[in-house]
Design a protein around this motif. Structure first.
Motif, PDB file in Angstrom:
ATOM      1  N   GLY A  75       0.774  -1.233   0.000  1.00 19.51           N
ATOM      2  CA  GLY A  75       0.000   0.000   0.000  1.00 19.51           C
ATOM      3  C   GLY A  75       0.802   1.278   0.000  1.00 19.51           C
ATOM      4  O   GLY A  75       0.230   2.372  -0.045  1.00 19.51           O
ATOM      5  N   ASN A  76       2.126   1.185   0.059  1.00 16.20           N
ATOM      6  CA  ASN A  76       3.001   2.361  -0.026  1.00 16.20           C
ATOM      7  C   ASN A  76       3.847   2.204  -1.279  1.00 16.20           C
ATOM      8  O   ASN A  76       4.653   1.282  -1.381  1.00 16.20           O
ATOM      9  N   VAL A  77       3.671   3.102  -2.244  1.00 14.14           N
ATOM     10  CA  VAL A  77       4.311   2.934  -3.548  1.00 14.14           C
ATOM     11  C   VAL A  77       5.819   2.828  -3.423  1.00 14.14           C
ATOM     12  O   VAL A  77       6.447   1.930  -4.008  1.00 14.14           O
ATOM     13  N   ASP A  78       6.437   3.717  -2.679  1.00 14.27           N
ATOM     14  CA  ASP A  78       7.906   3.702  -2.577  1.00 14.27           C
ATOM     15  C   ASP A  78       8.410   2.409  -1.941  1.00 14.27           C
ATOM     16  O   ASP A  78       9.377   1.798  -2.428  1.00 14.27           O
ATOM     17  N   GLU A  79       7.761   2.004  -0.849  1.00 13.92           N
ATOM     18  CA  GLU A  79       8.190   0.773  -0.185  1.00 13.92           C
ATOM     19  C   GLU A  79       7.918  -0.452  -1.051  1.00 13.92           C
ATOM     20  O   GLU A  79       8.727  -1.386  -1.097  1.00 13.92           O
ATOM     21  N   ASP A  80       6.793  -0.444  -1.751  1.00 13.52           N
ATOM     22  CA  ASP A  80       6.483  -1.578  -2.624  1.00 13.52           C
ATOM     23  C   ASP A  80       7.474  -1.673  -3.777  1.00 13.52           C
ATOM     24  O   ASP A  80       7.894  -2.772  -4.153  1.00 13.52           O
ATOM     25  N   LEU A  81       7.850  -0.535  -4.342  1.00 15.28           N
ATOM     26  CA  LEU A  81       8.839  -0.551  -5.424  1.00 15.28           C
ATOM     27  C   LEU A  81      10.167  -1.117  -4.942  1.00 15.28           C
ATOM     28  O   LEU A  81      10.809  -1.912  -5.646  1.00 15.28           O
ATOM     29  N   LYS A  82      10.581  -0.727  -3.763  1.00 17.54           N
ATOM     30  CA  LYS A  82      11.849  -1.222  -3.215  1.00 17.54           C
ATOM     31  C   LYS A  82      11.796  -2.739  -3.056  1.00 17.54           C
ATOM     32  O   LYS A  82      12.739  -3.458  -3.415  1.00 17.54           O
ATOM     33  N   ARG A  83      10.689  -3.226  -2.509  1.00 18.31           N
ATOM     34  CA  ARG A  83      10.545  -4.663  -2.303  1.00 18.31           C
ATOM     35  C   ARG A  83      10.495  -5.394  -3.644  1.00 18.31           C
ATOM     36  O   ARG A  83      11.127  -6.451  -3.815  1.00 18.31           O
ATOM     37  N   LEU A  84       9.775  -4.873  -4.605  1.00 20.07           N
ATOM     38  CA  LEU A  84       9.655  -5.520  -5.909  1.00 20.07           C
ATOM     39  C   LEU A  84      10.987  -5.540  -6.659  1.00 20.07           C
ATOM     40  O   LEU A  84      11.280  -6.492  -7.383  1.00 20.07           O
ATOM     41  N   ARG A  85      11.798  -4.495  -6.479  1.00 22.20           N
ATOM     42  CA  ARG A  85      13.133  -4.503  -7.112  1.00 22.20           C
ATOM     43  C   ARG A  85      13.963  -5.665  -6.562  1.00 22.20           C
ATOM     44  O   ARG A  85      14.662  -6.363  -7.314  1.00 22.20           O
ATOM     45  N   ALA A  86      13.884  -5.866  -5.247  1.00 26.38           N
ATOM     46  CA  ALA A  86      14.665  -6.938  -4.632  1.00 26.38           C
ATOM     47  C   ALA A  86      14.164  -8.309  -5.094  1.00 26.38           C
ATOM     48  O   ALA A  86      14.948  -9.226  -5.333  1.00 26.38           O
ATOM     49  N   ILE A  87      12.849  -8.443  -5.223  1.00 28.36           N
ATOM     50  CA  ILE A  87      12.277  -9.708  -5.715  1.00 28.36           C
ATOM     51  C   ILE A  87      12.692  -9.952  -7.155  1.00 28.36           C
ATOM     52  O   ILE A  87      13.098 -11.062  -7.529  1.00 28.36           O
ATOM     53  N   ALA A  88      12.595  -8.899  -7.977  1.00 24.22           N
ATOM     54  CA  ALA A  88      12.965  -9.031  -9.391  1.00 24.22           C
ATOM     55  C   ALA A  88      14.424  -9.428  -9.545  1.00 24.22           C
ATOM     56  O   ALA A  88      14.779 -10.209 -10.440  1.00 24.22           O
ATOM     57  N   ALA A  89      15.268  -8.905  -8.682  1.00 24.91           N
ATOM     58  CA  ALA A  89      16.698  -9.220  -8.776  1.00 24.91           C
ATOM     59  C   ALA A  89      16.929 -10.718  -8.582  1.00 24.91           C
ATOM     60  O   ALA A  89      17.819 -11.308  -9.221  1.00 24.91           O
ATOM     61  N   VAL A  90      16.137 -11.350  -7.714  1.00 23.40           N
ATOM     62  CA  VAL A  90      16.254 -12.790  -7.498  1.00 23.40           C
ATOM     63  C   VAL A  90      15.650 -13.564  -8.661  1.00 23.40           C
ATOM     64  O   VAL A  90      16.278 -14.463  -9.240  1.00 23.40           O
ATOM     65  N   LEU A  91      14.422 -13.211  -9.040  1.00 19.52           N
ATOM     66  CA  LEU A  91      13.737 -13.967 -10.084  1.00 19.52           C
ATOM     67  C   LEU A  91      14.403 -13.837 -11.446  1.00 19.52           C
ATOM     68  O   LEU A  91      14.482 -14.805 -12.198  1.00 19.52           O
ATOM     69  N   ASP A  92      14.881 -12.662 -11.753  1.00 23.44           N
ATOM     70  CA  ASP A  92      15.468 -12.437 -13.083  1.00 23.44           C
ATOM     71  C   ASP A  92      16.717 -13.278 -13.310  1.00 23.44           C
ATOM     72  O   ASP A  92      17.027 -13.640 -14.455  1.00 23.44           O
ATOM     73  N   ARG A  93      17.426 -13.596 -12.230  1.00 24.88           N
ATOM     74  CA  ARG A  93      18.645 -14.408 -12.413  1.00 24.88           C
ATOM     75  C   ARG A  93      18.411 -15.885 -12.130  1.00 24.88           C
ATOM     76  O   ARG A  93      19.284 -16.703 -12.392  1.00 24.88           O
ATOM     77  N   GLN A  94      17.212 -16.231 -11.598  1.00 22.16           N
ATOM     78  CA  GLN A  94      16.969 -17.605 -11.196  1.00 22.16           C
ATOM     79  C   GLN A  94      16.021 -18.371 -12.111  1.00 22.16           C
ATOM     80  O   GLN A  94      16.141 -19.583 -12.251  1.00 22.16           O
ATOM     81  N   VAL A  95      15.070 -17.687 -12.708  1.00 21.78           N
ATOM     82  CA  VAL A  95      13.969 -18.382 -13.381  1.00 21.78           C
ATOM     83  C   VAL A  95      13.818 -17.905 -14.815  1.00 21.78           C
ATOM     84  O   VAL A  95      13.810 -16.703 -15.086  1.00 21.78           O
ATOM     85  N   GLU A  96      13.637 -18.848 -15.720  1.00 19.51           N
ATOM     86  CA  GLU A  96      13.429 -18.502 -17.141  1.00 19.51           C
ATOM     87  C   GLU A  96      12.469 -19.491 -17.772  1.00 19.51           C
ATOM     88  O   GLU A  96      12.805 -20.670 -17.922  1.00 19.51           O
TER      89      GLU A  96
END
Length: 478
Positions: free
Chosen positions: A233-254
Motif C-alpha cells: 500500500g506504499n508505492v515507494d516501499e512496494d517498489l523497493k521490495r519488488l526490485r529486490a524480488i525481481a533481482a532474485v527472479l530475473d537471475r533464477q527463473v526462465e
C-alpha cells in the motif's frame, strides 16, 4: 443424473493448533499460529444409505475481517460462531434436499444472522462453506464417485437459485464439459517479511530445518516458475521490495509469471494505478512487469465496489478476492471493470463453480484464479486442489507447505496414512511428510481419482480437540 436428496446429521467440530515455521506477513497481520478446524458429519439418503464426510480449514485472522480493533483471538471466535450458526441451521432443518439445495436454503438466513452478530458476509460464509465440503465428501462416498465425476454429473444439484443471472445458462452442459487438470503449477507466495536471497540470510537467523527459507532457496528446491507477490500500500516501499524480488527472479527463473496481491492495502484505484505506472517506469522491473498476470484485490473492500478500475484493468487485469462476500459480487465487480475473481474453498465450493460458469458465459476476457489461504496438508489442501483442478486451472497459489512444516503437529500415523493414500502428492523427508513439488508442479491423480472429496485418508479424530464454543461479542469493540 438426478441429484439425490438427503438429511444431514451428527455435525461435529474439532480443532488442532497450527504453528508456523516462519512468520507470514500479509496485509495488516503477521501470522505465527492459528487453529485449524475439522468438520465431520453424516448424510442419510431416503433409501437409508448413509456415509460420513469431512473437511478442514485454517482459521486465518485478519483476512475475513480486517478490523484492526479485533484481536486474532476475536477473529478466531468470529469463525467459530460462523461454524456454530451453520451447524445449528443445517441440523435443525430436517427437510431432505440436494447438496446445493441445503446450501442455498440457508445461505441468506445465515448471512443475515451473522450481520446481527457482528459478522460480515465473508465470515458468515465460512461455516457453511466447510459444512458444504463435508456434505460433498459424504455424498460422493455413498455413490463411490470421485469429486470431479460427481460434479460433471451434477450429483450436487447445482442450479441458478443464488445466481439468477445464470438462469438462461446451460449449467448442466458446463459441468459436464469440465476437464480437470492432472498436474498443477505451484504459485509461490512471497510474503512481505520473507527473506529473498540466500546471501542476505545470516547464518544465525536460519531455521536449519532442512526446508528452503528464502525465495531463492524455494526456486532452487522446487523448480518454481509462478509467484504471488504481496504489496503493502506504499508505492515507494512496494517498489523497493519488488526490485529486490525481481533481482532474485530475473537471475533464477526462465521464464516466470507472477501475480500482485494488494490484500486491500490501497485506499483507492488511483493508488494502485500509481504503483503500476511507477513499476512500468523502472528499468529494473521491466521483466517483472511483463510477467504480471493480474492484480488481486488491491483496494480495501469498503470502497472496492464503489470505484471503477477499468482504466487499470485495460493495462493489467484486476480481480476481486476479499470483496467476494456473496453470490452477487462478481456481476457488480464486472460493471466496474474487474476481470476476474478468486476461487477459495473457504469462501465456498459452489460460489467458485458458479463464478467459473459466469466466466464461460461472459467470454474469455473473464477468468477465475486459484488462491490459497494457507491450506494445510491433508483434507484442506486436497479439497482446494481438487476444486481448482476441476475448474481446469493450470496454476494455484500454494503457501501452506512453506510456512508450516508438512502436517505440523499431526500424529505420525496420520501423516503416514495420507502419504500411503496419496504417494504422488506427498513425500517423506526424514520423520516428516510434506507436499511433493517437482519441477514446480503438484501431481493430482490420486486425489482426483479417490472416491469422496479428494481424499482416501482421514484425520486421526482422536487426536483432535472439540472446538470450543465461541465467546464472540460484537459489543467488545463497537
Amino acid at each position: 443424473m438426478t441429484a439425490p436428496v438427503f438429511r444431514i446429521s451428527d455435525i461435529r467440530l474439532y480443532e488442532r493448533p497450527v504453528r508456523l515455521r516462519m512468520p507470514f506477513r500479509f496485509g495488516v497481520v503477521t501470522l505465527r499460529d492459528a487453529p485449524q478446524v475439522f468438520v465431520s458429519l453424516r448424510v442419510t439418503l431416503a433409501d437409508g444409505r448413509s456415509a460420513a464426510g469431512a473437511a478442514a480449514e485454517l482459521m486465518a485472522p485478519k483476512w475475513f475481517d480486517k478490523d484492526p480493533a479485533l484481536s486474532n483471538e476475536q477473529n478466531f471466535a468470529q469463525l467459530r460462531l460462523s461454524l456454530q450458526n451453520a451447524r445449528a441451521a443445517y441440523t435443525a432443518d430436517a427437510t431432505s434436499r440436494t447438496a446445493f439445495g441445503h446450501s442455498a436454503a440457508h445461505h441468506h438466513v445465515l448471512v443475515r444472522q451473522g450481520d446481527g452478530q457482528g459478522l460480515n458476509a465473508l465470515v458468515a460464509s465460512y461455516g457453511p462453506a466447510l459444512l458444504d465440503r463435508a456434505v460433498i465428501d459424504a455424498l460422493c462416498r455413498i455413490h463411490d464417485l470421485p469429486f470431479v465425476t460427481a460434479l460433471q454429473r451434477n450429483l450436487f444439484g447445482i442450479d441458478a437459485t443464488l445466481t439468477p443471472d445464470l438462469a438462461e445458462f446451460d449449467l448442466a452442459a458446463f459441468l459436464n464439459g469440465l476437464q480437470p487438470t492432472r498436474r498443477i503449477a505451484v504459485r509461490h507466495t512471497v510474503g512481505m517479511l520473507d527473506p529473498l536471497a540466500e546471501a542476505d540470510l545470516a547464518a544465525d537467523s536460519r531455521l536449519g530445518d532442512g526446508l528452503p527459507e528464502t525465495l531463492e532457496g524455494n526456486v532452487t528446491a522446487y523448480g518454481l516458475r509462478f509467484f504471488k507477490l504481496k504489496v503493502g500500500g506504499n508505492v515507494d516501499e512496494d517498489l523497493k521490495r519488488l526490485r529486490a524480488i525481481a533481482a532474485v527472479l530475473d537471475r533464477q527463473v526462465e521464464p516466470y509469471q507472477a501475480s500482485l496481491d494488494g490484500n486491500e492495502q490501497y485506499d483507492d484505484a488511483a493508488g494502485i494505478a500509481a504503483l503500476w505506472q511507477a513499476m512500468q517506469g523502472e528499468a529494473a522491473l521491466r521483466r517483472l512487469c511483463a510477467s504480471i498476470l493480474y492484480i488481486e484485490q488491491p483496494i480495501r473492500r469498503a470502497v472496492a465496489l464503489e470505484q471503477p478500475v477499468d482504466g487499470l484493468s485495460a493495462q493489467v487485469p484486476v480481480i476481486i478476492d476479499e470483496s467476494d462476500a456473496d453470490y452477487d459480487v462478481f456481476p457488480a465487480a464486472r460493471k466496474l471493470g474487474y476481470r476476474g475473481i478468486s476461487s477459495k474453498t473457504c469462501k465456498g465450493v459452489y460460489r467458485a463453480i458458479l463464478n467459473a460458469a459466469r466466466c464461460q458465459a461472459w467470454g474469455r476476457e473473464y477468468f477465475i484464479t486459484g488462491e490459497d489461504l494457507t491450506c494445510q496438508a491433508g483434507l484442506a489442501v486436497q479439497q482446494d486442489l481438487a476444486l481448482v483442478a476441476a475448474l481446469g486451472l493450470t496454476h494455484v497459489e500454494r503457501n501452506g507447505h512453506h510456512y508450516v512444516d508438512g502436517f505440523g503437529s499431526a500424529p505420525v500415523a496420520e501423516q503416514q496414512a495420507f502419504l500411503s493414500a496419496h504417494p504422488d502428492l506427498y513425500r517423506r523427508s526424514g520423520d516428516r511428510v510434506r507436499l511433493h513439488i517437482e519441477n514446480g508442479d503438484l501431481a493430482l491423480d490420486s486425489i482426483l481419482d479417490a472416491p469422496g472429496f479428494a481424499s482416501a485418508a482421514e484425520p486421526d479424530w482422536t487426536a483432535l480437540a472439540a472446538m470450543p464454543a465461541s465467546d464472540f461479542n460484537q459489543g467488545q469493540t463497537r
